[in-house]
Design an enzyme around this catalytic site. Sequence first.
Site, PDB file in Angstrom:
ATOM      1  N   ARG A   1      59.566  52.129  92.221  1.00 21.04           N
ATOM      2  CA  ARG A   1      59.794  53.192  92.653  1.00 21.04           C
ATOM      3  C   ARG A   1      59.201  53.558  93.944  1.00 21.04           C
ATOM      4  O   ARG A   1      58.275  52.816  94.341  1.00 21.04           O
ATOM      5  CB  ARG A   1      59.049  54.223  91.607  1.00 21.04           C
ATOM      6  CG  ARG A   1      59.659  54.583  90.235  1.00 21.04           C
ATOM      7  CD  ARG A   1      60.901  55.446  90.367  1.00 21.04           C
ATOM      8  NE  ARG A   1      61.601  55.626  88.900  1.00 21.04           N
ATOM      9  CZ  ARG A   1      62.507  54.601  88.600  1.00 21.04           C
ATOM     10  NH1 ARG A   1      62.905  53.797  89.336  1.00 21.04           N
ATOM     11  NH2 ARG A   1      63.171  55.133  87.142  1.00 21.04           N
TER      12      ARG A   1
ATOM     13  N   HIS B   1      68.892  52.879  95.437  1.00 15.43           N
ATOM     14  CA  HIS B   1      68.849  52.933  94.192  1.00 15.43           C
ATOM     15  C   HIS B   1      69.902  52.475  93.172  1.00 15.43           C
ATOM     16  O   HIS B   1      70.318  53.012  92.348  1.00 15.43           O
ATOM     17  CB  HIS B   1      68.290  54.364  93.621  1.00 15.43           C
ATOM     18  CG  HIS B   1      67.192  54.352  92.584  1.00 15.43           C
ATOM     19  ND1 HIS B   1      66.329  55.169  92.509  1.00 15.43           N
ATOM     20  CD2 HIS B   1      67.312  53.430  91.485  1.00 15.43           C
ATOM     21  CE1 HIS B   1      65.738  54.925  91.295  1.00 15.43           C
ATOM     22  NE2 HIS B   1      66.309  53.874  90.467  1.00 15.43           N
TER      23      HIS B   1
HETATM   24  N1  LIG Z   1      65.642  50.164  90.791  1.00 15.42           N
HETATM   25  C1  LIG Z   1      66.171  50.453  89.876  1.00 15.42           C
HETATM   26  O1  LIG Z   1      67.535  50.572  89.861  1.00 15.42           O
HETATM   27  C2  LIG Z   1      65.550  50.535  88.549  1.00 15.42           C
HETATM   28  C3  LIG Z   1      66.234  50.330  87.246  1.00 15.42           C
HETATM   29  C4  LIG Z   1      65.405  50.292  85.849  1.00 15.42           C
HETATM   30  C5  LIG Z   1      64.018  50.306  85.937  1.00 15.42           C
HETATM   31  N2  LIG Z   1      63.388  50.571  87.326  1.00 15.42           N
HETATM   32  C6  LIG Z   1      62.007  50.611  87.476  1.00 15.42           C
HETATM   33  O2  LIG Z   1      61.411  49.432  86.713  1.00 15.42           O
HETATM   34  C7  LIG Z   1      60.273  49.929  85.952  1.00 15.42           C
HETATM   35  C8  LIG Z   1      59.918  48.746  84.763  1.00 15.42           C
HETATM   36  O3  LIG Z   1      60.636  49.175  83.898  1.00 15.42           O
HETATM   37  P1  LIG Z   1      60.466  48.216  82.277  1.00 15.42           P
HETATM   38  O4  LIG Z   1      61.469  48.651  81.352  1.00 15.42           O
HETATM   39  O5  LIG Z   1      60.370  46.776  82.431  1.00 15.42           O
HETATM   40  O6  LIG Z   1      59.087  48.947  82.160  1.00 15.42           O
HETATM   41  P2  LIG Z   1      57.998  48.652  80.925  1.00 15.42           P
HETATM   42  O7  LIG Z   1      58.739  47.785  79.611  1.00 15.42           O
HETATM   43  O8  LIG Z   1      57.167  49.814  80.546  1.00 15.42           O
HETATM   44  O9  LIG Z   1      56.833  47.394  81.610  1.00 15.42           O
HETATM   45  C9  LIG Z   1      55.955  47.942  82.582  1.00 15.42           C
HETATM   46  C10 LIG Z   1      55.002  46.745  82.918  1.00 15.42           C
HETATM   47  O10 LIG Z   1      54.269  47.241  83.885  1.00 15.42           O
HETATM   48  C11 LIG Z   1      52.891  46.760  83.576  1.00 15.42           C
HETATM   49  N3  LIG Z   1      51.831  47.763  83.981  1.00 15.42           N
HETATM   50  C12 LIG Z   1      51.994  49.065  83.933  1.00 15.42           C
HETATM   51  N4  LIG Z   1      50.897  49.648  84.483  1.00 15.42           N
HETATM   52  C13 LIG Z   1      49.987  48.663  85.222  1.00 15.42           C
HETATM   53  C14 LIG Z   1      48.988  48.727  86.093  1.00 15.42           C
HETATM   54  N5  LIG Z   1      48.078  49.495  86.094  1.00 15.42           N
HETATM   55  N6  LIG Z   1      48.558  47.376  86.108  1.00 15.42           N
HETATM   56  C15 LIG Z   1      49.214  46.233  85.869  1.00 15.42           C
HETATM   57  N7  LIG Z   1      50.368  46.284  85.118  1.00 15.42           N
HETATM   58  C16 LIG Z   1      50.650  47.382  84.835  1.00 15.42           C
HETATM   59  C17 LIG Z   1      52.833  46.678  81.977  1.00 15.42           C
HETATM   60  O11 LIG Z   1      51.921  46.149  81.781  1.00 15.42           O
HETATM   61  P3  LIG Z   1      51.548  45.851  79.953  1.00 15.42           P
HETATM   62  O12 LIG Z   1      52.424  44.996  79.630  1.00 15.42           O
HETATM   63  O13 LIG Z   1      50.317  45.254  79.943  1.00 15.42           O
HETATM   64  O14 LIG Z   1      51.403  47.244  79.563  1.00 15.42           O
HETATM   65  C18 LIG Z   1      54.342  46.096  81.721  1.00 15.42           C
HETATM   66  O15 LIG Z   1      54.187  44.803  81.792  1.00 15.42           O
HETATM   67  C19 LIG Z   1      60.748  51.246  85.449  1.00 15.42           C
HETATM   68  O16 LIG Z   1      59.536  52.087  85.218  1.00 15.42           O
HETATM   69  C20 LIG Z   1      61.496  51.893  86.715  1.00 15.42           C
HETATM   70  O17 LIG Z   1      60.533  52.582  87.605  1.00 15.42           O
HETATM   71  C21 LIG Z   1      64.203  50.371  88.446  1.00 15.42           C
END
Ligand SMILES: NC(=O)c1ccc[n+]([C@@H]2O[C@H](COP(=O)([O-])OP(=O)(O)OC[C@H]3O[C@@H](n4cnc5c(N)ncnc54)[C@H](OP(=O)(O)O)[C@@H]3O)[C@@H](O)[C@H]2O)c1
Length: 308
Positions: free
Chosen positions: A223, A271
């Site tokens: 983000r 995006h």
């Molecule tokens: N640009 C785009 O087109 C697009 C599209 C889709 C998604 N996204 C972004 O990608 C993000 C990730 O998606 P996802 O589905 O993979 O999310 P997710 O499954 O919730 O995974 C989040 C990861 O980040 C880690 N994390 C969260 N807070 C942290 C912290 N303070 N310190 C260290 N690690 C931390 C979590 O650790 P734990 O495993 O230990 O909980 C987990 O491994 C979304 O939230 C979105 O913002 C962008």
Amino acid sequence: MIGVYCSRTKIGESWARALAREFGDDQVDLYPFVLPESIEFIACWKAPNRLFHSLPKLKVIQSLGAGVDHIFDGDNVVEQAEIARIIDPQLSVDMYEFALVTILADMKNLTLYRDQQKDKLWKERRYSTIPGTVISILGLGVIGSTVATKLSSLGFQVQGWSRSKKTIEGVQCYSGTGGLSEALSATDYLLNLLPLTNETRGFLNQSLFDKMKVGAYLINLGRGPHLVDEDLITALDREQLSGACLDVFHEEPLSKEHAFWDHPKVLITPHIASVTNIETARQQVFENIRRMKSGTALLNVVDKVKGY
Ligand SMILES: NC(=O)c1ccc[n+]([C@@H]2O[C@H](COP(=O)([O-])OP(=O)(O)OC[C@H]3O[C@@H](n4cnc5c(N)ncnc54)[C@H](OP(=O)(O)O)[C@@H]3O)[C@@H](O)[C@H]2O)c1
């Protein structure tokens, strides 16, 4: 009654049509709502601040994307409603493909050659190879872990960092502050796939860039507010970082006045790294509506305390 709000109107209309086909026209209320007092389930993307506080019967807030920061940032968390998000293998694969093409384009200097072509300049550049390239991924969740595994299977050296320590075959996994510094010092390409929370806001800043290998490349796919924009410009200008691909921004669309547009080392994409596909994602939304009606546990529930 199912409510639909999407900041991109055409996508909102497509979701409303898909939901109406499944549950009936009289069950779907597209914003601006006609019957706000009847809405129990809201399918949403970037709703106006505090909109959901005006839906007294709301039980489920379904994000129409993987991220839920739009719900938390919009002060749209409602005590009585659970929050769910999209988890779709297609989103992870699309993200992998985008990361791969961005990394390879930089490794083989393609954007540089495009710039040279404008000046009819024939100048060879050194390129890097897959086995000699270290990629670090911030966030090893649903998307980050898939991207990590797929890049590793191509022969890249892949490292990942998350809040809790992970074990992923072919990926050097780190957690904690010490682990982060170790990972950053060896990094050629840093991919941000963290969710946006109070803890991760501003995470991509000068202090982090200073820990990175000189000449590393940043790819922000998480983000916009993860990044301190001015710190990136400083890091690029003093050649701590060699370049950046940015898919997400504090303000979207990015303001025409923003310094990123004219920066020669910044590649901007609107995006689009990985976009929710209604065809592949709709069944889980339908299923959550059925589960809400039958009182069973929802799919892909978000932890309201962690904020992701
Ligand atoms: N640009 C785009 O087109 C697009 C599209 C889709 C998604 N996204 C972004 O990608 C993000 C990730 O998606 P996802 O589905 O993979 O999310 P997710 O499954 O919730 O995974 C989040 C990861 O980040 C880690 N994390 C969260 N807070 C942290 C912290 N303070 N310190 C260290 N690690 C931390 C979590 O650790 P734990 O495993 O230990 O909980 C987990 O491994 C979304 O939230 C979105 O913002 C962008």
